[in-house]
Design an enzyme around this catalytic site. Structure first.
Site, PDB file in Angstrom:
ATOM      1  N   SER A   9       0.843  -1.196   0.000  1.00 30.43           N
ATOM      2  CA  SER A   9       0.000   0.000   0.000  1.00 30.43           C
ATOM      3  C   SER A   9       0.873   1.239   0.000  1.00 30.43           C
ATOM      4  CB  SER A   9      -0.904   0.029   1.237  1.00 30.43           C
ATOM      5  OG  SER A   9      -1.530   1.298   1.390  1.00 30.43           O
ATOM      6  N   TYR A  67      -3.418  -1.753   9.642  1.00 31.30           N
ATOM      7  CA  TYR A  67      -3.240  -1.886   8.190  1.00 31.30           C
ATOM      8  C   TYR A  67      -1.834  -1.470   7.760  1.00 31.30           C
ATOM      9  CZ  TYR A  67      -4.195  -1.264   3.199  1.00 31.30           C
ATOM     10  OH  TYR A  67      -4.161  -1.339   1.829  1.00 31.30           O
TER      11      TYR A  67
END
Length: 268
Positions: free
Chosen positions: A156, A168
């Site tokens: 990401s 995350y």
């Protein structure tokens, strides 16, 4: 006649995973999509068939060691594996702690709301442990069949840290560390390992979230204004990067950032 190349895409029944799987199928890869939801897998297969693309589907849970072993055993029982795209994951927004509003039932006795351990563990299990399990079985299959294959890990653009993203971002930072580590370990077998780090993608998941949370939608508009290209990524643009990583025979240990110039981790 050229050898058929086989690929597995985890989390491949929707969103980015499906965009990657369809692109691979168009490029001549025999592609298997793995996912937890049988209905999404069925729709993915039917939509691909409508475009005369062949996708094989296997129901699998990347957080389960047994399920991942069964997935790779099924796909590689009679044929080699050339590519594994580790895409399965989800974004969970949670602050580490915050002061509770007066009378909040969720607050602990000290008046503070805490990021739950359950949310942390579920996110890390899916976004990081799932990559470990699938990457391990992919590498084992490639070594067994003596195939110089590739593992592409989806990270990401927020792997360096972002507001409200403890679980995350920690998981995605771990994915990038695995990418570099595996490139060192697997190079002797001719196995390349590459990361792709997307920015925010303009897909159905984003649209649904913004429709449910108007305040978050306003925040995301401010965030988008900080991106040099002034827009979110299209899923096909990220799929292009994944396929480049799969095809380039001298690319390993790198993380390709494809985020339009990159937003900061937080916009006030």
């Amino acid at each position: 006649m050229s050898e058929v190349r086989n690929a597995i895409v985890t989390g491949g029944s929707r969103g980015l995973g499906l965009a990657v799987a369809r692109r691979l199928a168009r490029d001549g890869w025999r592609t298997t999509v793995a996912g937890r939801d049988p209905e999404s897998l069925r729709r993915a297969k039917e939509e691909a068939e409508a475009e005369q693309l062949e996708l094989r589907t296997v129901q699998a849970d990347v957080t389960s060691e047994d399920s991942v072993r069964e997935l790779f055993a099924k796909v590689t029982a009679t044929e080699p594996l050339h590519l594994c795209v580790n895409n399965a994951g989800r974004n969970l927004s949670r602050l580490l702690v915050r002061a509770a509003r007066p009378g909040s039932a969720a607050a602990e006795p000290d008046g503070v709301l805490r990021h739950s351990l359950e949310d942390w563990e579920n996110t890390v299990r899916l976004c990081l442990t799932g990559v470990f399990l699938a990457g391990r079985e992919a590498a084992a299959a490639m070594i067994r069949h003596q195939v110089p294959g590739a593992i592409v890990n989806v990270s990401s653009g927020l792997a360096g840290g972002a507001y409200g993203q403890s679980a995350y971002t920690a998981a995605k930072a771990g994915v990038e560390a695995l990418t570099r580590t595996w490139s060192y370990e697997l190079g002797e077998y001719g196995i390349r390992v590459v990361g792709v780090a997307p920015g925010v993608m303009d897909g159905q998941a984003l649209h649904d979230k913004l429709a449910r949370h108007p305040e978050h939608a306003r925040y995301m508009e401010r965030l988008k204004s900080t991106i040099p290209l002034g827009r979110w990524a299209q899923e096909d643009e990220i799929a292009d990067a994944v396929c480049f990583a799969a095809e380039n025979r001298y690319l390993t240990g790198s993380v390709i950032r494809i985020d339009g110039g990159g937003p900061p981790g937080w916009v006030p």
